[in-house]
Structure formats: structure tokens, C-alpha cells
Design an enzyme around this catalytic site. Structure first.
Site, PDB file in Angstrom:
ATOM      1  N   HIS A 194     -18.127   5.566 -12.844  1.00 33.96           N
ATOM      2  CA  HIS A 194     -17.518   4.313 -13.087  1.00 33.96           C
ATOM      3  C   HIS A 194     -16.271   4.348 -13.738  1.00 33.96           C
ATOM      4  O   HIS A 194     -15.286   3.659 -13.088  1.00 33.96           O
ATOM      5  CB  HIS A 194     -18.592   3.453 -13.823  1.00 33.96           C
ATOM      6  CG  HIS A 194     -19.905   2.766 -13.275  1.00 33.96           C
ATOM      7  ND1 HIS A 194     -20.798   2.167 -13.766  1.00 33.96           N
ATOM      8  CD2 HIS A 194     -20.320   3.112 -11.919  1.00 33.96           C
ATOM      9  CE1 HIS A 194     -21.806   2.015 -12.873  1.00 33.96           C
ATOM     10  NE2 HIS A 194     -21.538   2.539 -11.879  1.00 33.96           N
ATOM     11  N   SER A 199     -20.209   2.514  -6.244  1.00 36.05           N
ATOM     12  CA  SER A 199     -19.667   1.845  -7.264  1.00 36.05           C
ATOM     13  C   SER A 199     -18.512   2.451  -7.915  1.00 36.05           C
ATOM     14  O   SER A 199     -17.673   1.617  -8.173  1.00 36.05           O
ATOM     15  CB  SER A 199     -21.028   1.836  -8.285  1.00 36.05           C
ATOM     16  OG  SER A 199     -21.097   3.132  -8.682  1.00 36.05           O
TER      17      SER A 199
END
Length: 729
Positions: A513, A458
Site C-alpha cells: 500500500h 490495492s
């Protein structure tokens, strides 16, 4: 079912958030009340998700809120638009009033004022127009909405001169007019014979095409068809009709025939044009609204009466305009059509990366236990604790690991969406560089912020998103066209939802992230200028390949060195003697572990707690001894087995021991309990030590079912346990 309900709530939340973001971009002032309403609804859904109150009733309540705040206003708006197209202006006010009551926005309140002004339009049109003009100026977007309604009403009344008088700004540039006004201005200019100005206005309308919505583009196509007809561009008109464009084919055949007749008349073929118009009029009675028939017949009559004017003056002038402006205009139309074509995306590297992620995952689940954190660590999961000990390869390897099919699927889906645009724009070498760089930045952010394990692609995928956003903001026309066709709202919204889910759901590494996003955004800012120069782009691609190959090579080499006994926890760390004040317990603690006072179960007992970097927990108790060791252990086994089997959320699988051991000169026993909690395999290892007249119990909770890997470390800890005498304290 709870997972399905959570997914539905996330979809609801995504739609509400996207509406809020889109409305804010259109003008916060005009929609502040509506944004606040949607914000309350979004906060309610976040509250449900955060408090784990997700059930059928919560989904139903959230869905009802969306229907009231989103669905009902949309239905009302569609009805209002239908009434406008049917020129039933007097019926708009009740609907506008209901919409203003449901959606609290200044723009809806202004729409209600417009609806009130339009009341009585059929009986007193001049007074209604005067009331509309009185609503100006209120600033944008209110004045723009008012002017559009003025254009609509005057257009339907065929009062083209008045329409131009109100909407046209003397000496103003055509580029300053919004799309909604240009549509009516072009038609009014054509109807009033101001063909040179109509040419310029239509060109300005065509220039807006790349940034328009699909509905607006459909209106441009219809406007262009009528423009060709009334400019006498018969060949271009026929090319559009025969081009099988969906919007043109959707027009009633009678209407297409009618405008074909107009095109023939304005091109100088009056006799043929009148034949077509008469045929269209006969067919129109069955295909078109009855209110259209009078103005169609009126136009046919006017063409017959002005036949000499057409042949002698108008047709030659239109032919001059066509000769002078046709090529430039058609080039602009072609450029707009080209800009609307979806880019031919390249996804070779994206596809290979997706295959690699899937292959690593299949290998992992084939030879490792997904529920065992030590296996995840052995395959290269990221950890600040281990990175600070020199295991830098984890900043790379963690990007290729995933915890379950859902985790993998979500990242593959995101990679499929964000990868091809970036790869198409910058090429596969730079794509790989941005992907890997974003993942490393995310890994560094995680290592700086926490010691626990982190896996997943991610951060790298969000690096691609960050690069796409930077290319949108700082890139040239090519970058804006390819990075998802200028949909900056969609990109930013997806980012916010992704981060929002990270704050609500447990176990999601938002540090990775944010780090990946920042790294990708930085890379995108640099690439936004590099890709404009072919020479720089070739050099950057070479640098990117060197970076990718060297980083992967060095990481693989270091990873190989940590596959055996050199990995945690087999690699014995430095130990430090530790004692808590007022406690008789002394022991050596591994580097990276913390120590705190524990809760004593009863008077005369003492407790100490050791916490490891991966949620290892040692609860050490000491109290008065004297009872035979075997009796103590047997009583403990009976009590502990019952407690574990009755513990909620814990599944008891097996027990091993007791096993007799010695720690230095002290006798001891060891018990191993294999448990499962929250789909994770864990082991509890209980150690008993009987120094002199004392009793020591260490309950060791380990994040693995392979407790033997911790045996050397635990043995060192337990061998260091000392119980100080009263005089020593």
C-alpha cells in the site's frame, strides 16, 4: 456475525475519523477538545478490532458513543438554527449550554458566550448588540462567528445601516470577506440603495461558488434571485424563476410572486409590480409566517410613496449599471455554474481493467485451488524471496491476483472510484502507466520488506489515489476540478482509513500500500505539470504506452519460463551444511531457509527447527533408538492421529503411509497428513530415519496439499541428516 460487526465498526470508525480530519482542517485550536473526545472513541474502536473483542455489545457501545458525540450535537445545532430563523434569540442559551457540555470545544464555548449576549435581544436590542461586539476580537474562527451573529440579528431587525457599519471594513477588498458575511452585506447594500457596491459584493459572492457546500450554494441562488429583483434585472429574474431550479421552486409561491413584483417595480413597471405585490400579500397570509406580513406591507407602501423617485432617478441608474456590468456578471455566474457541473468522466480503460481483473480471478478459481499457497505462487504472486532470485515478473503479475471474492470486490470498488477521475484528466495511456507503475512500486516495497506471498490490485489502486492527491496539491485548475471536485479531505481520509485497516487486520500488506501510494504520488507530481502542455502530454502518453507494453511483454515472457520445473520448490536451490552448537544433528539447509534450536521433548533428545520462506517448518528431533522401526511408527501414528483430530482449529482430512524409504544407507519411513486450518489446505509430512542406535523424526509442515512438489527438496534435506557421535562433538 463477527464479520458483520467488524464491518459496522469500520463504518463507525470511518465516520469518526473523517470528522476528526475535517475538524482539524477547519482549525485545530477551535476544536481541539472535540477532536480529543472523538480520538478517544476512535481509539476504543481500534482497540476492539485489534483485540478481536468485536460483538454486539461492542457495536452498541460504539454506536452510543457516536450518538452522544455526533448525533446529539447535530440535533441541538438544528434546533438552534430553527430558533435563529424564527428570531427567538432568547431561547438559544439553554441549548448552547448543553452543546458546550457535550462537545468540549472552544468554538462551542464561544457559541455559549454569544447565546448569553443575545439574551434580552427583544427588550434591549442595542445592549445585546453591544455585548456581541464586546466578544471581538478573539481571533478566528471566533470573530467570524460573532460577526455572523451580528449580521443575523441586525438583518432580522432590518437595521441595515448598523449592519454595514459593523461588518464593512473601510477600504477592504471584497475578496477578503467570508461567505457568511457577504450574504448579509449584499442584502444590506441593496436595502440601503448602495447598488454599485451591492454589484461588487454580489460578484465577490459569485466568485466563491466553486468552493462552497450545497447548502451555501442554495443561499447564493436565493441571494442572486433577490439581487436580480432589487437591481431591476427583470429578464434575468424571470429566467431564474422559469429555469426550474430546485431551490427556487422550493420557495413558497407567495414569496416568489412578491419578489416578481419587486423586480417589476425596480425595472420601471411600477403599476404591474404593485399588482403583483398586492396579490402576493393576499396569498402570504396562508403561506408565510405572520411576522413577515408587516414588512411586506411596509415595502409596498414605500414603493407607492417613492414612485416619482423610482421613475425619475433610481430606475435610470439601475439601467446604467445593468448596461455596464450585466455581461461580465452573467459570465461569472455561468463560470460558477460550469465549475459546479460534475465532470463527464471517462472510464474506458478503468472499465477494461476491471473486466481483466475479474476475468483473471474467474480463471484462477476455475483451474486452481484458492486455499493452496503453491497455486497462488504458480500464478504469479509476489514474494521478496523469489524476486531476489530473479523472478522479476512477479512485480507485475501479483497485481492481477486476488484471494477471494471480498478481496476482489473491495479493489474493484476502489478502482471504480479512483480510476475515472485520473483517466479523465491524464488520458488512458497515462492512466495505465500510473496504474502499473504504482503496482510495481508496491511490489518492490513488499519484496524489500518481506519474503511471504502478496497479491492484489490495492497497490496499483492506491497509486491512482496518490496521483489524485498530488494532482490536487500541485495541479492547475483543471486538475483540481477533475480529481474528485477538490475533495482533498475525502481522498486523504480514505487513504488513512485504508492504511489504518492494514495495521489492524491480519494478512494485509501495508508495505505494498505504502509503496503504491508513493509511486502514484511521484507520478502525479510529474503529471501535474505535464498535462498543462499538450505537446508534453502527447510525448508522455507515448512513453507511458511503451512502458506498459514492454513491461507486460517482458513479464509474460519470463513468467512462461517459470511455469514448469523451473519454479519453486521444484527448482532445487543451493544447499549449505549447517549445525547448531552443542547439537549432534548436522544437515544441509536450502538457501533462504533459517535454522534455530528447537525444544527437546525429554532429556537425551535434541531438536532443530528449519523455517522456509513461505512458512514451511521442519521440526527435527533425534533421540536414543533401539526399538523396532515399525513399532515406533505405529505408536506414533496412533498418538499423532488422536492429537490432530482433537486439535482446535485444525480439520483432519486424510493420511497416507507409512511408506518405506531409504536415505543413503539409512532406512526410513514417510507419513503424509492432509489437513485444513483457517480455510487453508496444508500438508504435514513426517519422516523417520533410523541411523544405527539413534532415532530421527522430521515433522514437515507445508503450505500446500501438493506435498509431492516438495518431495525432491525434502529428500535432499533428509538425505543430508547426520547424527554425530559423542567423540565427534
Amino acid at each position: 456475525m463477527e464479520m458483520a460487526y467488524r464491518l459496522i465498526l469500520y463504518i463507525f470508525l470511518a465516520n469518526v475519523g473523517f470528522m476528526m480530519f475535517s475538524l482539524a482542517r477547519r482549525g485545530f485550536r477551535a476544536f481541539s477538545g472535540y477532536i480529543a473526545q472523538l480520538g478517544v472513541l476512535a481509539a476504543f474502536m481500534v482497540f476492539l478490532l485489534g483485540r478481536d473483542l468485536v460483538a454486539l455489545w461492542s457495536v452498541a457501545v460504539a454506536g452510543a458513543g457516536i450518538f452522544v458525540l455526533v448525533g446529539v450535537p447535530m440535533l441541538i445545532q438544528r434546533r438552534i438554527e430553527a430558533l435563529i430563523s424564527e428570531q427567538r434569540f432568547d431561547e438559544i442559551e439553554p441549548l448552547a449550554r448543553w452543546k458546550a457540555r457535550v462537545v468540549w470545544s472552544d468554538l462551542n464555548a464561544h457559541l455559549l458566550d454569544i447565546a448569553v449576549a443575545l439574551s434580552g435581544m427583544q427588550e434591549c436590542p442595542d445592549e445585546a448588540i453591544a455585548r456581541l461586539k464586546a466578544l471581538i476580537p478573539r481571533g478566528e474562527p471566533f470573530d467570524g462567528t460573532t460577526r455572523v451573529f451580528i449580521g443575523i440579528t441586525l438583518f432580522h431587525q432590518r437595521r441595515f445601516e448598523t449592519l454595514l457599519e459593523i461588518l464593512l471594513v473601510p477600504g477592504g477588498s471584497w475578496s477578503t470577506y467570508p461567505f457568511e458575511e457577504l450574504i448579509y452585506i449584499v442584502r444590506a447594500l441593496l436595502e440601503t440603495g448602495r447598488h454599485e457596491e451591492a454589484m461588487e459584493a454580489q460578484e465577490a459572492l459569485e466568485a466563491l461558488v466553486p468552493g462552497l457546500t450545497p447548502d451555501q450554494i442554495s443561499n447564493v441562488v436565493i441571494c442572486r434571485l433577490i439581487f436580480f429583483a432589487m437591481m431591476g434585472w427583470h429578464q434575468e429574474f424571470e429566467a431564474m424563476v422559469e429555469g426550474a431550479q430546485a431551490i427556487v421552486e422550493s420557495l413558497p409561491p407567495a414569496l416568489r410572486l412578491y419578489w416578481r413584483g419587486i423586480a417589476a417595480c425596480y425595472a420601471g413597471n411600477g403599476a404591474h409590480g404593485r399588482e403583483l405585490l398586492e396579490s402576493a400579500l393576499r396569498e402570504a397570509r396562508d403561506q408565510l409566517p405572520e411576522s413577515w406580513i408587516p414588512w411586506m406591507r411596509q415595502r409596498i407602501t414605500g414603493l407607492i410613496e417613492q414612485e416619482a423617485f423610482f421613475a425619475g432617478r433610481l430606475v435610470p441608474r439601475l439601467q446604467e449599471i445593468r448596461t455596464a456590468r450585466r455581461d461580465g456578471f452573467m459570465a461569472r455566474v455561468a463560470a460558477g455554474a460550469s465549475a459546479l457541473q460534475p465532470p463527464e468522466l471517462v472510464e474506458r480503460a478503468t472499465g477494461q481493467m476491471m473486466k481483466l481483473l475479474l476475468g483473471v480471478f474467474l480463471l484462477y478459481i476455475a483451474i486452481a485451488d484458492q486455499s493452496d499457497l503453491l497455486d497462488l505462487m504458480r500464478f504469479g504472486a509476489n514474494s521478496g524471496f523469489l524476486v531476489r532470485q530473479g523472478e522479476w515478473f512477479r512485480l507485475v503479475t501479483y497485481q492481477f491476483l486476488h484471494m477471494g471474492w471480498l478481496h476482489l470486490f473491495m479493489n474493484l470498488l476502489a478502482l471504480k472510484y479512483f480510476g475515472p477521475p485520473v483517466e479523465t484528466l491524464v488520458g488512458w495511456p497515462l492512466f495505465l502507466g500510473v496504474y502499473l507503475f504504482g503496482g510495481i512500486c508496491g511490489g518492490i516495497a513488499t519484496s524489500w520488506a518481506q519474503d511471504g506471498l502478496s497479491v492484489g490490485a490495492s497497490a496499483a489502486v492506491l497509486g491512482l489515489l496518490g496521483a489524485a492527491i498530488s494532482l490536487e496539491f500541485f495541479g492547475g485548475a483543471r486538475a483540481k476540478a477533475l480529481s474528485r471536485q477538490g475533495q482533498i479531505s475525502t481522498l486523504v481520509f480514505i487513504l488513512l482509513v485504508n492504511l489504518g485497516i492494514g495495521f489492524v487486520e491480519k494478512g494485509i500488506d501495508n508495505h505494498a500500500h505504502l509503496g503504491g501510494l508513493a509511486g502514484g504520488a511521484l507520478a502525479g507530481i510529474v503529471l501535474a505539470r505535464v498535462i498543462e502542455h499538450p505537446g508534453f502530454m502527447r510525448a508522455a502518453s507515448a512513453v507511458s504506452l511503451i512502458f506498459v507494453v514492454s513491461t507486460l511483454g517482458l513479464s509474460a515472457a519470463q513468467f512462461r519460463n517459470y511455469l514448469g520445473d523451473n519454479r519453486y520448490p521444484l527448482r532445487l536451490p543451493p544447499m549449505q551444511a549447517t549445525r547448531i552448537a552443542s547439537s549432534s544433528l548436522r544437515l544441509d539447509v536450502p538457501a533462504g531457509w533459517s535454522v534455530e534450536s528447537g525444544q527437546s521433548p525429554q532429556p537425551g533428545w535434541e531438536a532443530m527447527v528449519l523455517n522456509g520462506p513461505f512458512h514451511e517448518r521442519f521440526d527435527i528431533l533425534t533421540g536414543p533408538g533401539g526399538d523396532p522401526p515399525d513399532e515406533v511408527v505405529d505408536a506414533y501414528i496412533e498418538h499423532r492421529t488422536k492429537a490432530l483430530m482433537e486439535a482446535p482449529g485444525v480439520q483432519f482430512e486424510s493420511r497416507r503411509g507409512p511408506i518405506s524409504m531409504t536415505f543413503g544407507a539409512m532406512p526410513g519411513r514417510m507419513l503424509v497428513w492432509r489437513l485444513r486450518a483457517e480455510d487453508r489446505v496444508i500438508a504435514q509430512v513426517d519422516w523417520f530415519v533410523f541411523p544405527e542406535d539413534r532415532f530421527v523424526l522430521a515433522q514437515c509442515l507445508l503450505p500446500t496439499g501438493r506435498d509431492e512438489l516438495y518431495q525432491p527438496l525434502m529428500t535432499r534435506i533428509m538425505s543430508s541428516v547426520r547424527v554425530a557421535s559423542e567423540s565427534a562433538r
